[in-house]
Design a protein around this motif. Structure first.
Motif, PDB file in Angstrom:
ATOM      1  N   MET A   1       0.833  -1.183   0.000  1.00  0.00           N
ATOM      2  CA  MET A   1       0.000   0.000   0.000  1.00  0.00           C
ATOM      3  C   MET A   1       0.881   1.250   0.000  1.00  0.00           C
ATOM      4  N   ALA A  18      -3.833   0.381   9.002  1.00  0.00           N
ATOM      5  CA  ALA A  18      -3.626   0.182   7.564  1.00  0.00           C
ATOM      6  C   ALA A  18      -3.983   1.491   6.876  1.00  0.00           C
ATOM      7  N   THR A  67       4.442   4.466   9.382  1.00  0.00           N
ATOM      8  CA  THR A  67       4.260   3.103   8.893  1.00  0.00           C
ATOM      9  C   THR A  67       2.852   2.661   9.258  1.00  0.00           C
ATOM     10  N   VAL A  70      -0.489  -3.094   8.988  1.00  0.00           N
ATOM     11  CA  VAL A  70      -0.930  -3.926   7.876  1.00  0.00           C
ATOM     12  C   VAL A  70      -0.515  -3.240   6.577  1.00  0.00           C
ATOM     13  N   LYS A  71       0.350  -3.886   5.828  1.00  0.00           N
ATOM     14  CA  LYS A  71       0.858  -3.285   4.592  1.00  0.00           C
ATOM     15  C   LYS A  71       0.222  -3.894   3.342  1.00  0.00           C
ATOM     16  N   SER A  72      -0.528  -4.966   3.478  1.00  0.00           N
ATOM     17  CA  SER A  72      -1.063  -5.662   2.307  1.00  0.00           C
ATOM     18  C   SER A  72      -2.534  -5.350   2.033  1.00  0.00           C
ATOM     19  N   GLN A  73      -3.155  -4.500   2.866  1.00  0.00           N
ATOM     20  CA  GLN A  73      -4.572  -4.190   2.725  1.00  0.00           C
ATOM     21  C   GLN A  73      -4.795  -2.715   3.014  1.00  0.00           C
ATOM     22  N   SER A  74      -5.941  -2.224   2.577  1.00  0.00           N
ATOM     23  CA  SER A  74      -6.333  -0.855   2.919  1.00  0.00           C
ATOM     24  C   SER A  74      -7.813  -0.850   3.260  1.00  0.00           C
ATOM     25  N   GLU A  84      -3.420 -11.822   8.150  1.00  0.00           N
ATOM     26  CA  GLU A  84      -2.372 -11.623   7.157  1.00  0.00           C
ATOM     27  C   GLU A  84      -1.211 -10.767   7.659  1.00  0.00           C
ATOM     28  N   VAL A  85      -1.276 -10.305   8.891  1.00  0.00           N
ATOM     29  CA  VAL A  85      -0.230  -9.425   9.425  1.00  0.00           C
ATOM     30  C   VAL A  85       1.024 -10.243   9.738  1.00  0.00           C
ATOM     31  N   ASP A  86       2.151  -9.746   9.270  1.00  0.00           N
ATOM     32  CA  ASP A  86       3.454 -10.360   9.564  1.00  0.00           C
ATOM     33  C   ASP A  86       4.062  -9.596  10.743  1.00  0.00           C
ATOM     34  N   ASN A  89       7.905  -9.568  11.155  1.00  0.00           N
ATOM     35  CA  ASN A  89       8.552  -8.636  10.233  1.00  0.00           C
ATOM     36  C   ASN A  89       8.400  -7.197  10.717  1.00  0.00           C
TER      37      ASN A  89
END
Length: 158
Positions: A1, A18, A67, A70-74, A84-86, A89
């Motif tokens: 995102m 997110a 930051t 959650v970087k893979s969803q919005s 899905e949260v890593d 990382n």
């Protein structure tokens, strides 16, 4: 995102859950109509000018990073799949950049990060390496009824 806005040894890294829908579409942090982040950074003295979402990169000049957990969803917090949260990382990233303070913008991300059902605003007893963790009220327009600038003022004094 949205790309992380991070560098080593920042004073504060602000962490949202997110990117909101408008922020993801614009490619800018906290671009949602009515989001108070930019106003609160200015009113508390964390920045000496009122920045706009398209100026988010300028926050590094103030030793502030951004930051999201959650970087893979919005979208809205209620629609985020936290499965899905890593988290490993995320923790590794914060440890690598080693900010003085990690400020969660709202309780949702903080609850997930600390694996708690309830969490209070302010400094948390748990640190991430040498980074002090802090929870501030969400600046989202949706959270306006819980808005309390005093915790953001407390963050600014730290």
């Amino acid at each position: 995102m949205l790309p992380d806005l991070l560098e080593k040894n920042l004073n504060i890294v602000i962490c949202g859950t997110a990117a909101g829908t408008r922020s993801a579409k614009a490619g800018q942090y906290y671009a949602g109509q009515g989001n108070q982040l930019w106003k609160v950074l200015y009113s508390t003295g964390l920045t000496n000018i009122l920045l706009c979402p398209d100026q988010f990169n300028k926050l590094l000049e103030y030793q502030i990073g951004l930051t999201d957990l959650v970087k893979s969803q919005s979208g809205m917090d209620q629609k985020i799949n936290f499965g899905e949260v890593d988290l490993a990382n995320f923790k590794s990233k914060i440890n690598h950049f080693n900010p003085k303070l990690l400020c969660f913008n709202g309780k949702k991300a903080a609850k997930f990060f600390f694996n708690r059902k309830k969490i209070e605003y302010g400094i948390q007893s748990t640190k991430l390496g040498t980074t002090t963790c802090f929870v501030a009220p969400s600046t989202s327009a949706i959270a306006k009824r819980w808005w309390d600038v005093s915790k953001w003022e407390e963050l600014a004094t730290l």
